[in-house]
Design a protein around this motif. Sequence first.
Motif, PDB file in Angstrom:
ATOM      1  N   THR A 130       0.821  -1.066  -0.072  1.00  0.00           N
ATOM      2  CA  THR A 130      -0.123  -0.015  -0.024  1.00  0.00           C
ATOM      3  C   THR A 130       0.919   1.239   0.091  1.00  0.00           C
ATOM      4  N   ILE A 131       2.082   1.143   0.779  1.00  0.00           N
ATOM      5  CA  ILE A 131       2.920   2.403   0.818  1.00  0.00           C
ATOM      6  C   ILE A 131       4.097   2.422  -0.391  1.00  0.00           C
ATOM      7  N   PHE A 132       4.405   1.362  -0.802  1.00  0.00           N
ATOM      8  CA  PHE A 132       5.496   1.396  -1.774  1.00  0.00           C
ATOM      9  C   PHE A 132       5.098   0.617  -3.094  1.00  0.00           C
ATOM     10  N   GLY A 133       4.109   0.030  -3.202  1.00  0.00           N
ATOM     11  CA  GLY A 133       3.467  -0.690  -4.346  1.00  0.00           C
ATOM     12  C   GLY A 133       3.880  -2.191  -4.787  1.00  0.00           C
ATOM     13  N   ASP A 134       4.802  -2.507  -4.152  1.00  0.00           N
ATOM     14  CA  ASP A 134       5.160  -3.998  -4.499  1.00  0.00           C
ATOM     15  C   ASP A 134       5.958  -4.606  -3.414  1.00  0.00           C
ATOM     16  N   VAL A 135       6.186  -5.949  -3.410  1.00  0.00           N
ATOM     17  CA  VAL A 135       7.206  -6.568  -2.675  1.00  0.00           C
ATOM     18  C   VAL A 135       7.969  -7.727  -3.728  1.00  0.00           C
ATOM     19  N   PRO A 136       9.040  -7.679  -3.891  1.00  0.00           N
ATOM     20  CA  PRO A 136       9.823  -8.604  -4.312  1.00  0.00           C
ATOM     21  C   PRO A 136       9.793  -9.811  -3.753  1.00  0.00           C
ATOM     22  N   LYS A 137      10.171 -10.994  -4.743  1.00  0.00           N
ATOM     23  CA  LYS A 137      10.087 -12.382  -4.467  1.00  0.00           C
ATOM     24  C   LYS A 137      11.269 -12.901  -3.376  1.00  0.00           C
ATOM     25  N   LYS A 138      11.011 -13.537  -2.389  1.00  0.00           N
ATOM     26  CA  LYS A 138      12.056 -13.751  -1.469  1.00  0.00           C
ATOM     27  C   LYS A 138      12.898 -14.877  -2.048  1.00  0.00           C
ATOM     28  N   LYS A 139      14.185 -14.719  -2.421  1.00  0.00           N
ATOM     29  CA  LYS A 139      15.328 -15.863  -2.690  1.00  0.00           C
ATOM     30  C   LYS A 139      16.086 -16.360  -1.443  1.00  0.00           C
ATOM     31  N   GLU A 140      16.049 -15.829  -0.418  1.00  0.00           N
ATOM     32  CA  GLU A 140      17.057 -16.254   0.579  1.00  0.00           C
ATOM     33  C   GLU A 140      16.107 -17.468   1.351  1.00  0.00           C
ATOM     34  N   ARG A 141      16.517 -18.716   1.721  1.00  0.00           N
ATOM     35  CA  ARG A 141      16.001 -19.485   2.361  1.00  0.00           C
ATOM     36  C   ARG A 141      16.382 -19.605   3.759  1.00  0.00           C
ATOM     37  N   GLY A 142      17.469 -19.062   4.219  1.00  0.00           N
ATOM     38  CA  GLY A 142      17.616 -18.872   5.602  1.00  0.00           C
ATOM     39  C   GLY A 142      17.095 -17.728   6.248  1.00  0.00           C
ATOM     40  N   ILE A 143      15.921 -17.209   5.831  1.00  0.00           N
ATOM     41  CA  ILE A 143      15.483 -15.850   6.527  1.00  0.00           C
ATOM     42  C   ILE A 143      13.801 -16.132   6.490  1.00  0.00           C
ATOM     43  N   SER A 144      13.197 -15.637   7.351  1.00  0.00           N
ATOM     44  CA  SER A 144      11.724 -15.741   7.665  1.00  0.00           C
ATOM     45  C   SER A 144      11.059 -14.727   6.813  1.00  0.00           C
ATOM     46  N   ASP A 145       9.934 -15.022   6.437  1.00  0.00           N
ATOM     47  CA  ASP A 145       9.093 -13.823   5.842  1.00  0.00           C
ATOM     48  C   ASP A 145       9.027 -12.684   6.675  1.00  0.00           C
ATOM     49  N   ILE A 146       8.979 -12.756   7.852  1.00  0.00           N
ATOM     50  CA  ILE A 146       8.773 -11.708   8.702  1.00  0.00           C
ATOM     51  C   ILE A 146      10.019 -10.713   8.489  1.00  0.00           C
ATOM     52  N   GLN A 147      11.138 -11.368   8.546  1.00  0.00           N
ATOM     53  CA  GLN A 147      12.454 -10.503   8.584  1.00  0.00           C
ATOM     54  C   GLN A 147      12.602 -10.132   7.173  1.00  0.00           C
ATOM     55  N   PHE A 148      12.088 -10.881   6.079  1.00  0.00           N
ATOM     56  CA  PHE A 148      12.302 -10.566   4.810  1.00  0.00           C
ATOM     57  C   PHE A 148      11.360  -9.152   4.557  1.00  0.00           C
ATOM     58  N   TYR A 149      10.120  -9.301   4.880  1.00  0.00           N
ATOM     59  CA  TYR A 149       9.300  -7.823   4.675  1.00  0.00           C
ATOM     60  C   TYR A 149       9.947  -6.798   5.396  1.00  0.00           C
ATOM     61  N   LEU A 150      10.428  -7.109   6.549  1.00  0.00           N
ATOM     62  CA  LEU A 150      10.785  -5.931   7.374  1.00  0.00           C
ATOM     63  C   LEU A 150      11.888  -5.228   6.844  1.00  0.00           C
ATOM     64  N   ARG A 151      12.874  -6.154   6.120  1.00  0.00           N
ATOM     65  CA  ARG A 151      13.957  -5.784   5.554  1.00  0.00           C
ATOM     66  C   ARG A 151      13.757  -5.180   4.542  1.00  0.00           C
ATOM     67  N   HIS A 152      12.938  -5.529   3.600  1.00  0.00           N
ATOM     68  CA  HIS A 152      12.212  -4.753   2.465  1.00  0.00           C
ATOM     69  C   HIS A 152      11.637  -3.275   2.902  1.00  0.00           C
ATOM     70  N   LEU A 153      10.995  -3.212   3.879  1.00  0.00           N
ATOM     71  CA  LEU A 153      10.475  -1.826   4.286  1.00  0.00           C
ATOM     72  C   LEU A 153      11.969  -1.103   4.721  1.00  0.00           C
ATOM     73  N   ILE A 154      12.705  -1.559   5.309  1.00  0.00           N
ATOM     74  CA  ILE A 154      13.979  -0.657   5.657  1.00  0.00           C
ATOM     75  C   ILE A 154      14.516  -0.228   4.429  1.00  0.00           C
ATOM     76  N   HIS A 155      14.788  -1.278   3.490  1.00  0.00           N
ATOM     77  CA  HIS A 155      15.390  -0.876   2.094  1.00  0.00           C
ATOM     78  C   HIS A 155      14.651   0.229   1.376  1.00  0.00           C
ATOM     79  N   CYS A 156      13.219   0.205   1.540  1.00  0.00           N
ATOM     80  CA  CYS A 156      12.399   1.352   0.952  1.00  0.00           C
ATOM     81  C   CYS A 156      12.597   2.723   1.649  1.00  0.00           C
ATOM     82  N   GLY A 157      13.275   2.766   2.774  1.00  0.00           N
ATOM     83  CA  GLY A 157      13.500   4.109   3.296  1.00  0.00           C
ATOM     84  C   GLY A 157      12.856   4.357   4.503  1.00  0.00           C
ATOM     85  N   LEU A 158      12.346   3.230   5.397  1.00  0.00           N
ATOM     86  CA  LEU A 158      11.923   3.229   6.688  1.00  0.00           C
ATOM     87  C   LEU A 158      12.892   2.976   7.504  1.00  0.00           C
TER      88      LEU A 158
END
Length: 223
Positions: A130-158
């Motif tokens: 809703t804020i950034f328009g998209d979420v990339p596909k997770k490619k790393e196996r050793g990371i949880s979905d929660i960690q992945f989404y939070l890392r993505h939000l930080i990468h987007c500037g939060l």
Amino acid sequence: MDAELVTAKKYGLFWAWSYVEDEVAGSIADGFYIYQPDRFWEPFWVLFDKLGQLNNYCFNQLVASEAKLSELQAEYDRAVEDKTAGAEVFDYLSEEVPAWEDNVVTFAKAAPIVLLASFTEWGLKHIAITIFGDVPKKKERGISDIQFYLRHLIHCGLEVKNTNELLSRVGTFRSIRNDFAHGKWNELERDLQELSLREAFTSVSAMFEAIEDAAWRREEALA
């Protein structure tokens, strides 16, 4: 109300943004561990409204499960005192009471965690889309979905504060969801004994509150 207060005391949950107060002891049950935004931003209002909704559903299920167990235990006590009670009554209750004791200890407490973990993943994805328009596909196996989404939000500037602490708090109940999903019952029962449902909901609420704070700070910096 008495059944609700007994359940609230046992599990720490209560109706979101509600409380019961005693004239002498003060607050004896409250649902203020669920954060409520004071500024309107649609994705966060929707998210916290649904978190409160999930909290209320889980609390209601706990109240119902505890009531069912109490009803069966009382029925068993009456059957013991009733000399005319047939063997079939004792056979039925001898199976039902232990089954519901197990339901209360395991399933009634594990179910909110399973739902809460899934909600957390949904909420992070909801904010990202809703804020950034998209979420990339997770490619790393050793990371949880929660960690992945939070890392993505930080990468987007939060600039989310205390991310390691937030992930650590949420991680304490993610393992329970995984044990439940993979049928690791011994580990599940052990971890549930140490789990606070109130802390689990508080942790998720705190994570999204920190994300909301970061989003507002980003908006103000871009203005």
